[in-house]
Design an enzyme around this catalytic site. Structure first.
Site, PDB file in Angstrom:
ATOM      1  N   ALA A  24       0.837  -1.200   0.000  1.00 21.18           N
ATOM      2  CA  ALA A  24       0.000   0.000   0.000  1.00 21.18           C
ATOM      3  C   ALA A  24       0.872   1.249   0.000  1.00 21.18           C
ATOM      4  CB  ALA A  24      -0.911  -0.002   1.228  1.00 21.18           C
ATOM      5  N   CYS A  25       0.235   2.381  -0.233  1.00 19.75           N
ATOM      6  CA  CYS A  25       0.952   3.653  -0.166  1.00 19.75           C
ATOM      7  C   CYS A  25       1.402   3.911   1.281  1.00 19.75           C
ATOM      8  CB  CYS A  25       0.053   4.797  -0.616  1.00 19.75           C
ATOM      9  SG  CYS A  25      -0.397   4.751  -2.343  1.00 19.75           S
ATOM     10  N   GLY A  26       2.436   4.725   1.422  1.00 18.06           N
ATOM     11  CA  GLY A  26       2.922   5.053   2.755  1.00 18.06           C
ATOM     12  C   GLY A  26       1.879   5.820   3.548  1.00 18.06           C
ATOM     13  N   LEU A  27       1.780   5.530   4.833  1.00 15.09           N
ATOM     14  CA  LEU A  27       0.772   6.163   5.676  1.00 15.09           C
ATOM     15  C   LEU A  27       1.322   6.367   7.080  1.00 15.09           C
ATOM     16  CD1 LEU A  27      -2.223   7.017   6.135  1.00 15.09           C
ATOM     17  CD2 LEU A  27      -2.657   4.663   6.835  1.00 15.09           C
ATOM     18  N   ARG A  55       8.334   6.136  -0.346  1.00 13.24           N
ATOM     19  CA  ARG A  55       7.128   5.521  -0.897  1.00 13.24           C
ATOM     20  C   ARG A  55       6.602   6.260  -2.117  1.00 13.24           C
ATOM     21  NH1 ARG A  55       4.880   1.411   1.757  1.00 13.24           N
ATOM     22  NH2 ARG A  55       4.252   1.071  -0.389  1.00 13.24           N
TER      23      ARG A  55
END
Length: 219
Positions: A24-27, A55
């Protein structure tokens, strides 16, 4: 196949298929556990964003990324003062919603979009209280002429809360209104290519753009 915790990956079931698993995208998420609002949370959030640079992706122009952003609670005191200075007053906290819109740089198109938004909002019983042009600083962004020509205008729209709704019901109505606005803009303009409703909520406001994580927004 292991998932790093010594257990096997889930088996297919219902609509779930493990073949759809992907990174997933960085969070990052940060909050004060006592509910105290502080600008330090914003500063720490931006620091998290900067540390997620790995990311994001950039192309030939290192000053243009594939997207980064930040989501925060609506800064009511700040916005109340800003809106008062430009000629309209905000209701108390929770009695309005905030829509953040990217719009074309062409003023006539901005006015056309605002009329569409105001008509849809009025029909939904959530009249537009006022509009605010958001101050921006593009000094850290790409100065390529073609990229600069695609930079959107930033607008915040403030919407009234209908009477007799709970907080959760109001938030649901705000979400429905955001979809109705998107559909109306597509019907009028043919697409949302030049218009992007970044966020619309009675609780939070988000901002995102095609920048790298090292180019945080100056909240």
């Amino acid at each position: 196949m292991g998932n790093g915790y010594g257990t096997k990956r889930n088996s297919p079931g219902g609509l779930y298929d493990p073949r759809n698993e992907h990174d997933a995208c960085g969070l990052g998420f940060i909050a004060n556990i006592k509910g105290v609002k502080s600008h330090k949370i914003i500063e720490d959030g931006i620091r998290i964003l900067e540390n997620l640079e790995h990311r994001g992706a950039t192309g030939a122009d290192p000053l243009m990324g594939d997207g980064a952003g930040i989501l925060v609670q609506i800064p009511h005191d700040l916005l109340a003062a800003e809106c008062s200075a430009i000629g309209f007053e905000l209701p108390t906290v929770g009695d309005y919603s905030l829509g953040y819109f990217f719009m074309p740089q062409i003023f006539d198109l901005q006015d056309q979009i605002k009329v569409i938004v105001e008509d849809i909002a009025k029909g939904a019983g959530q009249d537009v209280i006022g509009w605010r042009s958001v101050p921006t600083d593009n000094a850290s962004l790409s100065q390529d002429p073609e990229i600069m020509a695609a930079e959107p205008a930033h607008w915040q729209g403030f919407f009234a809360r209908p009477a007799g709704l709970s907080d959760d019901d109001f938030e649901r109505r705000v979400y429905i209104l955001s979809r109705e606005i998107s559909n109306a803009v597509i019907e009028a303009l043919g697409s949302l290519e030049d218009v992007y409703p970044v966020s619309m909520s009675s609780r939070t406001v988000g901002n995102t753009g095609r920048v790298s994580a090292a180019q945080p927004y100056p909240y």
